[in-house]
Scaffold this motif. Structure first.
Motif, PDB file in Angstrom:
ATOM      1  N   GLN A  48      16.739  63.462  22.647  1.00  0.00           N
ATOM      2  CA  GLN A  48      17.938  63.831  23.394  1.00  0.00           C
ATOM      3  C   GLN A  48      18.721  64.966  22.747  1.00  0.00           C
ATOM      4  OE1 GLN A  48      19.794  59.937  23.733  1.00  0.00           O
ATOM      5  NE2 GLN A  48      19.202  59.795  25.889  1.00  0.00           N
ATOM      6  N   ARG A  49      18.413  65.322  21.527  1.00  0.00           N
ATOM      7  CA  ARG A  49      19.020  66.519  20.940  1.00  0.00           C
ATOM      8  C   ARG A  49      18.612  67.756  21.734  1.00  0.00           C
ATOM      9  NH1 ARG A  49      21.497  68.819  16.643  1.00  0.00           N
ATOM     10  NH2 ARG A  49      20.656  70.763  15.799  1.00  0.00           N
ATOM     11  N   TYR A  50      17.494  67.667  22.447  1.00  0.00           N
ATOM     12  CA  TYR A  50      16.933  68.822  23.151  1.00  0.00           C
ATOM     13  C   TYR A  50      16.951  68.678  24.671  1.00  0.00           C
ATOM     14  CZ  TYR A  50      15.375  69.414  18.383  1.00  0.00           C
ATOM     15  OH  TYR A  50      15.371  69.532  17.015  1.00  0.00           O
ATOM     16  N   PHE A  51      16.925  67.451  25.164  1.00  0.00           N
ATOM     17  CA  PHE A  51      16.922  67.256  26.627  1.00  0.00           C
ATOM     18  C   PHE A  51      17.498  65.890  26.946  1.00  0.00           C
ATOM     19  CE2 PHE A  51      15.040  65.624  30.523  1.00  0.00           C
ATOM     20  CZ  PHE A  51      15.308  66.657  31.416  1.00  0.00           C
ATOM     21  N   GLN A  52      18.387  65.863  27.955  1.00  0.00           N
ATOM     22  CA  GLN A  52      18.965  64.608  28.421  1.00  0.00           C
ATOM     23  C   GLN A  52      18.978  64.598  29.946  1.00  0.00           C
ATOM     24  OE1 GLN A  52      22.765  63.670  26.613  1.00  0.00           O
ATOM     25  NE2 GLN A  52      22.183  64.624  24.667  1.00  0.00           N
ATOM     26  N   ARG A  53      18.476  63.536  30.521  1.00  0.00           N
ATOM     27  CA  ARG A  53      18.576  63.334  31.970  1.00  0.00           C
ATOM     28  C   ARG A  53      19.676  62.315  32.206  1.00  0.00           C
ATOM     29  NH1 ARG A  53      13.645  63.749  35.932  1.00  0.00           N
ATOM     30  NH2 ARG A  53      14.322  65.903  35.557  1.00  0.00           N
ATOM     31  N   ALA A  54      20.834  62.799  32.627  1.00  0.00           N
ATOM     32  CA  ALA A  54      21.997  61.935  32.791  1.00  0.00           C
ATOM     33  C   ALA A  54      21.893  61.055  34.025  1.00  0.00           C
ATOM     34  CB  ALA A  54      23.259  62.789  32.867  1.00  0.00           C
TER      35      ALA A  54
ATOM     36  N   ILE B 152      41.402  67.397  41.327  1.00  0.00           N
ATOM     37  CA  ILE B 152      42.388  68.394  40.915  1.00  0.00           C
ATOM     38  C   ILE B 152      43.016  69.098  42.112  1.00  0.00           C
ATOM     39  CG2 ILE B 152      41.280  68.770  38.683  1.00  0.00           C
ATOM     40  CD1 ILE B 152      40.083  71.363  39.873  1.00  0.00           C
ATOM     41  N   SER B 153      42.499  68.816  43.304  1.00  0.00           N
ATOM     42  CA  SER B 153      43.081  69.352  44.543  1.00  0.00           C
ATOM     43  C   SER B 153      42.549  68.515  45.685  1.00  0.00           C
ATOM     44  CB  SER B 153      42.686  70.828  44.736  1.00  0.00           C
ATOM     45  OG  SER B 153      41.316  70.936  45.066  1.00  0.00           O
ATOM     46  N   THR B 154      42.774  68.945  46.899  1.00  0.00           N
ATOM     47  CA  THR B 154      42.279  68.197  48.057  1.00  0.00           C
ATOM     48  C   THR B 154      40.792  68.378  48.293  1.00  0.00           C
ATOM     49  OG1 THR B 154      42.872  70.047  49.502  1.00  0.00           O
ATOM     50  CG2 THR B 154      44.529  68.300  49.209  1.00  0.00           C
ATOM     51  N   SER B 155      40.154  69.317  47.549  1.00  0.00           N
ATOM     52  CA  SER B 155      38.726  69.573  47.791  1.00  0.00           C
ATOM     53  C   SER B 155      37.936  69.811  46.508  1.00  0.00           C
ATOM     54  CB  SER B 155      38.568  70.789  48.713  1.00  0.00           C
ATOM     55  OG  SER B 155      39.121  71.950  48.101  1.00  0.00           O
ATOM     56  N   ALA B 156      38.505  69.499  45.357  1.00  0.00           N
ATOM     57  CA  ALA B 156      37.797  69.772  44.095  1.00  0.00           C
ATOM     58  C   ALA B 156      38.075  68.670  43.085  1.00  0.00           C
ATOM     59  CB  ALA B 156      38.211  71.126  43.526  1.00  0.00           C
ATOM     60  N   ALA B 157      37.112  68.453  42.203  1.00  0.00           N
ATOM     61  CA  ALA B 157      37.254  67.432  41.165  1.00  0.00           C
ATOM     62  C   ALA B 157      36.602  67.920  39.883  1.00  0.00           C
ATOM     63  CB  ALA B 157      36.617  66.121  41.617  1.00  0.00           C
ATOM     64  N   GLU B 158      37.074  67.404  38.762  1.00  0.00           N
ATOM     65  CA  GLU B 158      36.492  67.681  37.457  1.00  0.00           C
ATOM     66  C   GLU B 158      36.112  66.347  36.812  1.00  0.00           C
ATOM     67  OE1 GLU B 158      39.395  69.853  35.252  1.00  0.00           O
ATOM     68  OE2 GLU B 158      39.073  71.736  36.356  1.00  0.00           O
ATOM     69  N   ILE B 159      34.870  66.262  36.378  1.00  0.00           N
ATOM     70  CA  ILE B 159      34.362  65.014  35.794  1.00  0.00           C
ATOM     71  C   ILE B 159      33.857  65.337  34.396  1.00  0.00           C
ATOM     72  CG2 ILE B 159      32.671  63.160  36.028  1.00  0.00           C
ATOM     73  CD1 ILE B 159      32.668  63.826  39.078  1.00  0.00           C
ATOM     74  N   THR B 160      34.509  64.810  33.380  1.00  0.00           N
ATOM     75  CA  THR B 160      34.130  65.073  31.989  1.00  0.00           C
ATOM     76  C   THR B 160      33.143  64.016  31.513  1.00  0.00           C
ATOM     77  OG1 THR B 160      36.266  66.105  31.523  1.00  0.00           O
ATOM     78  CG2 THR B 160      34.976  65.355  29.637  1.00  0.00           C
ATOM     79  N   TYR B 161      32.025  64.492  30.995  1.00  0.00           N
ATOM     80  CA  TYR B 161      30.927  63.603  30.576  1.00  0.00           C
ATOM     81  C   TYR B 161      30.648  63.835  29.098  1.00  0.00           C
ATOM     82  CZ  TYR B 161      26.122  61.767  30.284  1.00  0.00           C
ATOM     83  OH  TYR B 161      24.986  61.090  29.928  1.00  0.00           O
ATOM     84  N   ARG B 162      30.791  62.787  28.301  1.00  0.00           N
ATOM     85  CA  ARG B 162      30.498  62.863  26.876  1.00  0.00           C
ATOM     86  C   ARG B 162      29.007  62.636  26.669  1.00  0.00           C
ATOM     87  NH1 ARG B 162      32.719  65.066  22.526  1.00  0.00           N
ATOM     88  NH2 ARG B 162      34.727  64.470  23.431  1.00  0.00           N
ATOM     89  N   LEU B 163      28.298  63.642  26.161  1.00  0.00           N
ATOM     90  CA  LEU B 163      26.864  63.536  25.954  1.00  0.00           C
ATOM     91  C   LEU B 163      26.567  62.464  24.900  1.00  0.00           C
ATOM     92  CD1 LEU B 163      26.127  67.367  25.881  1.00  0.00           C
ATOM     93  CD2 LEU B 163      25.532  65.789  27.721  1.00  0.00           C
ATOM     94  N   PRO B 164      25.586  61.596  25.134  1.00  0.00           N
ATOM     95  CA  PRO B 164      25.337  60.479  24.213  1.00  0.00           C
ATOM     96  C   PRO B 164      24.832  60.910  22.842  1.00  0.00           C
ATOM     97  CG  PRO B 164      23.662  60.558  25.923  1.00  0.00           C
ATOM     98  CD  PRO B 164      24.720  61.525  26.326  1.00  0.00           C
ATOM     99  N   VAL B 165      24.220  62.100  22.766  1.00  0.00           N
ATOM    100  CA  VAL B 165      23.724  62.645  21.498  1.00  0.00           C
ATOM    101  C   VAL B 165      24.161  64.103  21.425  1.00  0.00           C
ATOM    102  CG1 VAL B 165      21.655  63.318  20.210  1.00  0.00           C
ATOM    103  CG2 VAL B 165      21.746  61.090  21.338  1.00  0.00           C
ATOM    104  N   VAL B 166      24.645  64.536  20.278  1.00  0.00           N
ATOM    105  CA  VAL B 166      24.992  65.940  20.099  1.00  0.00           C
ATOM    106  C   VAL B 166      23.728  66.781  20.241  1.00  0.00           C
ATOM    107  CG1 VAL B 166      25.913  67.672  18.519  1.00  0.00           C
ATOM    108  CG2 VAL B 166      26.911  65.377  18.583  1.00  0.00           C
TER     109      VAL B 166
END
Length: 415
Positions: A305-311, A327-341
């Motif tokens: 997973q240091r090289y490839f991750q399938r979330a 963040i508005s009526t038509s957009a969103a931001e989703i923050t995802y913490r990668l399980p391995v650096v």
């Protein structure tokens, strides 16, 4: 060389025969400069014979079919040591891409494994050992990789498997041994072994250095093969300024015309089916017992997973990435913490925007975004941005969910 006879308590006046000398008195630990000197002196070793090699500080015994390390300059038990094997996923356990067949040159199949070819075709598939038929007693492998090289004929045609090992400093200026189990579907084709030192990107890195290690001749039964070669020093070389971009690459050539004959150890054009398992790259001149790079399934997955991750994997329909914010009526931001650096800031890709929905309102109603992209990418985290679709309420929570068995979301930092 006579077989060992064990222990004998000689009595006064007993005649000491040649067989007694060979069977009892000669069964000590022989000392040799290296494996080459040992093999020249002991042409017919017997099970239980033992030797010490000065060049690697290794104590070895003969198992009946091969010399096996039982000690050395690092803490090890029968050749096992953390980090001994530089190859990640050498037993082909991890298949994050869930690939079933691959014919595209320059693409990955099993995690960390790259296929490259020119001319004809090179079809790579995952194969499963029937329980109890894996090639190593005591190590019940599950998968092996199969490569079918077909219709190659031209001087520039070739095919090979490879793995890029991060950091060109790896094993530079040392002698290494590459080993693997392999078999052919028919005949006695060869596999050429090569080590390539790539000095990375950024600035003015030195040109790649290719070192042919030789070739091995296969049979139609599983057998272990090994070749030893000195890796050139990197003294005087310039490594690229892009962080973590240099690598040592192990190439296993299954076919090569005249153009790449030197790199492929002159194996020639070969159209056949090869099976490969248990790949190991370690310091020394003699292959030791196989182990994966980390020794555990979880460790091996994390290393991959240091090289490839399938979330998101479409096999798990209705899988959600994580919770984000409108963040508005038509957009969103989703923050995802990668399980391995990851090795570097990854690239981001999805199968299709039509394979996802956003869960937007307090009642959990679904919206269909018209665009999904990465807003921020670092080795530690990703911000996935969506736009379009159903009306959202700014400040509300949302999540991104897969709706198709074909849905995938990938982060790649391959070398």
């Amino acid at each position: 060389m006579a077989a060992g006879l064990g222990f004998k308590d000689f009595v006064t006046g007993e005649v000491l025969t040649a067989a007694d000398v060979d069977g009892y008195l000669m069964q000590n630990i022989w000392v040799f400069a290296n494996a080459t000197a040992r093999d020249a002196a002991v042409t017919s070793p017997q099970e239980g014979n033992a030797c010490y090699l000065k060049d690697t500080d290794a104590v070895m015994t003969y198992s009946g079919s091969a010399w096996v390390a039982v000690g050395g300059s690092v803490a090890t038990s029968y050749g096992y040591a953390a980090g001994k094997n530089c190859i990640i996923n050498g037993d082909f356990t991890i298949n994050s891409r869930v690939f079933t067949s691959n014919t595209t040159t320059g693409s990955y199949n099993f995690d960390r494994w790259l296929q490259t070819n020119s001319g004809g075709s090179f079809t790579v598939t995952p194969q499963t050992f029937t329980a109890g038929t894996a090639p190593v007693s005591g190590y019940e492998g599950t998968n092996f990789v199969q490569g079918i090289t077909a219709t190659q004929s031209a001087a520039g045609d070739y095919a090979f498997f490879s793995q890029r090992i991060e950091n060109v400093r790896t094993n530079a200026g040392t002698t290494i041994v590459a080993s693997f189990w392999a078999k052919a579907n028919t005949g006695t084709p060869k596999i050429g072994v090569e080590l390539s030192q790539n000095f990375g990107t950024g600035g003015s890195p030195s040109a790649q250095v290719n070192t042919a290690a030789g070739s091995v001749t296969l049979s139609t039964s599983w057998a272990r093969y090994s070749v030893s070669v000195a890796i050139p020093s990197i003294s005087g070389k310039t490594i690229g300024t892009a962080a973590n971009s240099s690598y040592l690459e192990l190439n296993l050539w299954t076919s090569s015309g005249a153009t790449n004959a030197t790199r492929a150890s002159s194996i020639g054009i070969q159209n056949f089916t090869a099976g490969i398992w248990g790949v190991q790259l370690e310091q020394g001149t003699t292959a030791t017992a196989f182990q994966t790079a980390t020794g555990t399934i979880q460790g091996e997955l994390a290393a991959c997973q240091r090289y490839f991750q399938r979330a998101i994997n479409g096999a798990n329909t209705n899988e959600r990435l994580t919770t984000g914010q409108c963040i508005s009526t038509s957009a969103a931001e989703i923050t995802y913490r990668l399980p391995v650096v990851m090795r570097s800031s990854p690239t981001f890709s999805i199968s299709s925007v039509s394979h996802f929905i956003t869960i937007t309102n307090t009642g959990g109603s679904a919206g269909s975004p018209t665009a999904i992209a990465a807003g921020i990418l670092t080795p530690n985290m990703a911000r996935v941005d969506t736009s379009g679709g159903a009306s959202m309420t700014g400040g509300n929570a949302t999540s991104l969910q897969s709706t198709s068995a074909s849905a995938t979301m990938d982060f790649s930092a391959e070398l």
